[in-house]
Design an enzyme around this catalytic site. Structure first.
Site, mmCIF file in Angstrom:
data_model
loop_
_atom_site.group_PDB
_atom_site.id
_atom_site.type_symbol
_atom_site.label_atom_id
_atom_site.label_comp_id
_atom_site.label_asym_id
_atom_site.label_seq_id
_atom_site.Cartn_x
_atom_site.Cartn_y
_atom_site.Cartn_z
ATOM 1 N N ASP A 82 0.761 -1.451 -0.233
ATOM 2 C CA ASP A 82 0.016 -0.032 0.048
ATOM 3 C C ASP A 82 0.604 1.172 0.175
ATOM 4 O O ASP A 82 2.145 1.166 0.233
ATOM 5 C CB ASP A 82 -1.035 0.007 1.155
ATOM 6 C CG ASP A 82 -0.341 -0.404 2.458
ATOM 7 O OD1 ASP A 82 0.781 -0.682 2.544
ATOM 8 O OD2 ASP A 82 -1.046 -0.619 3.652
ATOM 9 N N ASN A 151 -7.202 -2.533 14.459
ATOM 10 C CA ASN A 151 -8.683 -2.966 14.263
ATOM 11 C C ASN A 151 -8.817 -4.019 13.200
ATOM 12 O O ASN A 151 -9.960 -4.383 12.817
ATOM 13 C CB ASN A 151 -9.518 -1.710 13.565
ATOM 14 C CG ASN A 151 -8.659 -1.250 12.452
ATOM 15 O OD1 ASN A 151 -7.935 -1.838 11.741
ATOM 16 N ND2 ASN A 151 -9.297 -0.116 11.870
ATOM 17 N N HIS A 153 -7.230 -4.806 10.363
ATOM 18 C CA HIS A 153 -6.913 -4.352 9.001
ATOM 19 C C HIS A 153 -5.826 -4.980 8.406
ATOM 20 O O HIS A 153 -4.784 -5.143 9.137
ATOM 21 C CB HIS A 153 -6.981 -2.934 8.516
ATOM 22 C CG HIS A 153 -5.774 -1.989 8.980
ATOM 23 N ND1 HIS A 153 -6.046 -0.824 9.726
ATOM 24 C CD2 HIS A 153 -4.768 -2.059 8.863
ATOM 25 C CE1 HIS A 153 -4.819 -0.375 9.767
ATOM 26 N NE2 HIS A 153 -4.022 -1.194 9.292
ATOM 27 N N GLU A 158 -9.766 -2.038 5.449
ATOM 28 C CA GLU A 158 -10.376 -1.344 6.988
ATOM 29 C C GLU A 158 -11.475 -2.394 6.959
ATOM 30 O O GLU A 158 -12.015 -3.029 6.064
ATOM 31 C CB GLU A 158 -10.605 -0.125 6.653
ATOM 32 C CG GLU A 158 -9.586 1.099 6.677
ATOM 33 C CD GLU A 158 -8.733 1.147 7.885
ATOM 34 O OE1 GLU A 158 -8.870 0.315 8.783
ATOM 35 O OE2 GLU A 158 -8.220 2.099 8.027
HETATM 36 C C1 GLP Z 1 -0.716 0.309 8.447
HETATM 37 C C2 GLP Z 1 -0.339 -0.280 7.341
HETATM 38 C C3 GLP Z 1 -0.416 -1.795 7.466
HETATM 39 C C4 GLP Z 1 0.186 -2.080 8.891
HETATM 40 C C5 GLP Z 1 -0.437 -1.582 9.930
HETATM 41 C C6 GLP Z 1 0.280 -1.891 11.395
HETATM 42 O O1 GLP Z 1 -1.979 1.004 8.598
HETATM 43 N N1 GLP Z 1 -0.761 0.260 6.256
HETATM 44 O O2 GLP Z 1 0.153 -2.444 6.436
HETATM 45 O O3 GLP Z 1 0.220 -3.568 8.979
HETATM 46 O O4 GLP Z 1 -0.508 -0.279 9.890
HETATM 47 O O5 GLP Z 1 1.086 -0.995 11.575
HETATM 48 P P1 GLP Z 1 2.031 -1.393 12.803
HETATM 49 O O6 GLP Z 1 3.015 -2.558 12.177
HETATM 50 O O7 GLP Z 1 3.137 -0.422 12.759
HETATM 51 O O8 GLP Z 1 1.501 -1.695 13.800
#
Ligand code: GLP
Length: 270
Positions: A82, A151, A153, A158
């Site tokens: 993404d 959440n 995702h 989402e």
């Molecule tokens: C973001 C990214 C996800 C990631 C998530 C969790 O929203 N788009 O790909 O998995 O955050 O992030 P973190 O690993 O910093 O908790």
């Protein structure tokens, strides 16, 4: 014994393997061993990559393996999950920048083999269609690294995202924007939209490697691994994958009630 071997189920017959490690460092090293194993078996691996704090330890260990053990990325192709819409690749919060700083510039990837969604694309729909087509042209993703949002995702799919969705533009939820505000000067600066691979795109990868650490992920991990499969927790779809690995530390695993492995390497599964 020979007969027993025939009766023992093999990994391929399982859809999801949960691996619980004592801490983040061990989790990252165990996950890196799996990526390195796949890369040694297939030097032109098509590797799906994620941003966020969860895969940072994995990337650090892969960089170490490249430097100390000569782990070779020269034939690897990468696809990132993404990117924020509206952030140029030079913005220090863009996922382009993140990947460059935390992985790409430290290993011997061919820049022509790197794919990260273009958050500045003029025609986003056309770009998303191209991204899907490019994945297919490269033979499909062999191994997709994933984090998980608080959440539930995955990538920027989402809660409520279609479980069959493909690469497209998505509106970020308030929760995700608040979660990600820690990286920006203020919540207002967090982009409202992102381009993300869809849940269906992710599910097409031959193997999945989801990483989660910290207590703040324990509810999401519980729902993803032991909850019902629902679009309200997009990560729960991994239960339907033919070969998913979920690497969690003790804190992220604290709400799980099942009995799980501590390595992906065991030949025999209960
Ligand atoms: C973001 C990214 C996800 C990631 C998530 C969790 O929203 N788009 O790909 O998995 O955050 O992030 P973190 O690993 O910093 O908790």
């Amino acid at each position: 014994m020979a007969q027993l071997d025939v009766l023992q189920p093999k990994k391929e017959e399982f859809t999801m393997l949960v691996i619980v490690k004592n801490n983040y460092d061990l989790l990252s090293k165990e996950a890196a061993k799996l990526v390195a194993d796949r890369l040694r078996k297939k030097p032109n691996l098509v590797l799906g990559l994620a941003t966020g704090s969860s895969p940072l330890g994995l990337y650090k260990e892969l960089i170490r393996m490249h430097k100390d053990e000569g782990l070779d990325f020269s034939k690897v192709t990468t696809f990132n999950l993404d990117e924020y819409v509206g952030l140029p690749p030079t913005h220090d919060q863009s996922y382009h920048y993140f990947m460059h700083e935390n992985l790409f510039k430290h290993i011997n990837l061919d820049v022509r083999h790197i794919h990260v969604p273009q958050g500045m694309a003029k025609d986003i729909d056309a770009f998303c269609a191209w991204y899907e087509q490019r994945i297919v042209e490269c033979g499909g993703i062999d191994l997709q690294v994933l984090g998980i949002g608080g959440n539930g995702h995955i990538a920027f799919n989402e809660p409520g995202s279609s479980l069959g969705s493909r690469t497209r533009i998505k509106t970020l939820t308030g929760t995700t924007r608040v979660d990600n505000a820690r990286f920006f000067k203020s919540k207002e600066e967090v982009p409202r939209y992102a381009i993300t691979m869809g849940v269906g795109t992710i599910m097409d990868a031959k193997e999945l490697l989801l990483l989660a650490n910290k207590t703040s992920k324990s509810d999401a991990v519980k729902s993803a691994v032991e909850g019902p499969i629902t679009a309200m927790c997009p990560a729960s779809i991994i239960q339907m994958h033919r070969s998913a690995f979920v690497f969690v530390d003790k804190d992220a695993a604290s709400k799980l009630t099942g009995t799980y492995n501590d390595t992906w390497e065991s030949k025999i599964f209960e």
